[in-house]
Design an enzyme around this catalytic site. Structure first.
Site, short mmCIF file in Angstrom:
data_model
loop_
_atom_site.label_atom_id
_atom_site.label_comp_id
_atom_site.label_asym_id
_atom_site.label_seq_id
_atom_site.Cartn_x
_atom_site.Cartn_y
_atom_site.Cartn_z
N GLU A 1 14.73 53.74 15.65
CA GLU A 1 14.51 52.40 16.19
C GLU A 1 13.14 51.84 15.84
OE1 GLU A 1 16.84 50.29 18.13
OE2 GLU A 1 15.32 49.19 17.04
N GLU B 1 -1.59 49.90 9.44
CA GLU B 1 -1.37 51.28 8.99
C GLU B 1 -2.73 51.90 8.68
OE1 GLU B 1 1.82 52.65 8.84
OE2 GLU B 1 2.20 50.76 9.83
N LYS C 1 10.55 48.22 5.38
CA LYS C 1 11.42 47.86 6.50
C LYS C 1 12.64 47.07 6.02
CE LYS C 1 7.52 47.83 9.71
NZ LYS C 1 6.41 47.00 10.21
N1 HSE Z 1 1.55 48.37 10.47
C1 HSE Z 1 2.80 47.96 11.02
C2 HSE Z 1 2.74 46.47 11.28
C3 HSE Z 1 3.06 48.71 12.29
O1 HSE Z 1 1.65 45.90 11.25
O2 HSE Z 1 3.77 45.87 11.52
C4 HSE Z 1 4.46 48.63 12.78
O3 HSE Z 1 5.37 49.14 11.85
#
Ligand code: HSE
Length: 430
Positions: free
Chosen positions: A129, A190, A205
């Site tokens: 999720e 990140e 994603k």
């Molecule tokens: N680094 C990612 C973002 C964290 O800024 O969306 C969540 O996946």
């Protein structure tokens, strides 16, 4: 009382968030779900240097394999991120007969098909999720909430860091650098923020959304990816004056010929689109489904506790299925063999173009001449007078194939009257 024994691998920002979440919601989860979520062991390279309280019965180790092979552990929660050694950890866990919960979008984007195949072979499930939109129930909405629907389009704001940066630049007129530092300070970005600002995190994603919703395991390289590092203040200001706003969008569409287009890039949208009010680290994912219709899921898409929330919801889901349950989403690896990928060159959008050009007669006609030669129609032109010899010239084009814009901009860039690389931002009618 049911009990799920958990082996947590990775005690960083999200891992420690999961522990914090479980500690504060333990009694509620026991009462509501008749379930004890027991953290039996935690492995982390530097576990002994970390302050951990309230986990006296939990084994703390630097050795992930020790946790994976513990026969009492039911599920491995992988929260180290990145490809290696995360891939090996997940594979070993599945081979050991453990279910896996992961937030690792990069791993699933690159090796999703292989890992789901291995999970099926071992009669185990992978829950993920938090891999998209962190705790916003995106994966469960697609795979459960609207299961059985056909998906035509999936698009969204799926990187909190970039959305935060663009929002800060708009609201506070701060620089890109200042906004990024703030995102890092708050723990959204990140560990290597290049993945966020280059658009790669969104691309990871998007591959997950594509295999879940559109039924194809595309490669990350099949996605056209552009980040936000070239967006300047002046573009944000021009957008404002045109009643538009800039968002980093991840877009996937399947056309009636079963061609998929998948792209990540800054996008101009009109101020009345619901995405225009998605600011800060919020994410929003739009699903165009049949026969249900349009769905929008949105909320906080980055940060420690939202990611932890998605992980905990996966653990509760897993426990509710029964420990020995067969893999849910068991046909996740099925792909329609007729689906193909559309090349970015063939995609048609409108464009915002900005040229930094000399402020003298004949400049506009040279630029519009080249655009015209490439069949690019112009909807509007703005040139604001400045006290400088180089001024921004902004044009909005009609729908035009990507390839023609690229060819025209290469030519315009070579003109002596053009001072720097032209900026092109796609405009999407969503
Ligand atoms: N680094 C990612 C973002 C964290 O800024 O969306 C969540 O996946």
């Amino acid at each position: 009382m049911n009990k799920l024994n958990i082996g947590l691998i990775g005690y960083g920002n999200v891992g420690s968030g999961v522990i914090k979440f479980l500690q504060s919601r333990r009694e509620f989860i026991k009462y509501k779900f008749n379930l004890e979520l027991n953290i039996k062991a935690i492995a982390d390279r530097s576990i002994h240097a970390k302050k951990i309280s309230g986990l006296e019965k939990t084994r703390l180790t630097t050795n992930a394999q020790e946790v994976i092979t513990d026969p009492e552990i039911d599920v491995i929660v992988e929260l180290i991120g990145g490809l290696n050694p995360a891939r090996e950890i997940v594979e070993n866990a599945l081979r050991e007969g453990k279910h896996v919960v992961t937030a690792n979008k990069e791993l699933l984007a690159n090796f999703g098909k292989e890992l789901f195949t291995l999970a099926n072979k071992n009669n185990r499930s992978i829950y993920f999720e938090s891999a998209v939109g962190a705790g916003i129930p995106t994966i469960k909405t697609i795979s459960e909430g609207v299961a059985g629907n056909k998906f035509n389009r999936v698009y969204g704001i799926i990187n909190g860091t970039c959305n935060f940066i663009l929002s800060e630049m708009t609201k506070n007129r701060c620089s890109f650098k200042q906004a990024l530092e703030e995102a890092q300070r708050r723990g959204f970005a990140e560990s290597n923020p290049t993945l966020d600002i280059s658009g790669m995190d969104s691309a990871h994603k998007l591959t997950i959304l594509v295999f879940l919703a559109l039924g194809k395991f595309i490669k990350v390289e099949d996605i056209y990816v552009e980040g936000i590092t070239h967006i300047a203040h002046t573009d944000i200001e021009h957008a404002e004056s045109l009643n538009l706003t800039i968002k980093l969008l991840a877009i996937a569409k399947k056309d009636p010929n079963k061609q998929i287009e998948a792209r990540v890039h800054p996008t101009l949208i009109t101020k009345d689109h619901p995405f225009a009010s998605i600011n800060g680290i919020d994410n929003a994912i739009f699903l165009d489904t049949y026969p249900l219709g349009d769905i929008l899921v949105s909320g906080q898409g980055a940060g420690q506790m939202t990611a932890a929330s998605g992980v905990v919801s996966d653990l509760i889901k897993l426990a509710s299925m029964g420990k020995g349950h067969p893999p849910i989403l068991s046909n996740i690896t099925y792909e329609n063999p007729n689906i193909t990928i559309k090349k970015i060159d063939d995609i048609r959008t409108k464009f915002y173009l900005r040229f930094m050009a000399s402020d003298k007669p004949g400049v506009l006609s040279k630029i519009t001449g080249i655009l015209g030669d490439h069949g690019i129609g112009i909807d509007s032109v703005t040139q604001k007078t400045r006290d400088t010899s180089i001024v921004p010239v902004v044009m909005l084009t009609d729908y035009t194939p990507e390839k023609m814009v690229r060819l025209a901009l290469d030519k315009i860039h070579k003109l002596p009257i053009v001072n720097s690389k032209p900026v092109a931002i796609r405009m999407e009618k969503l």
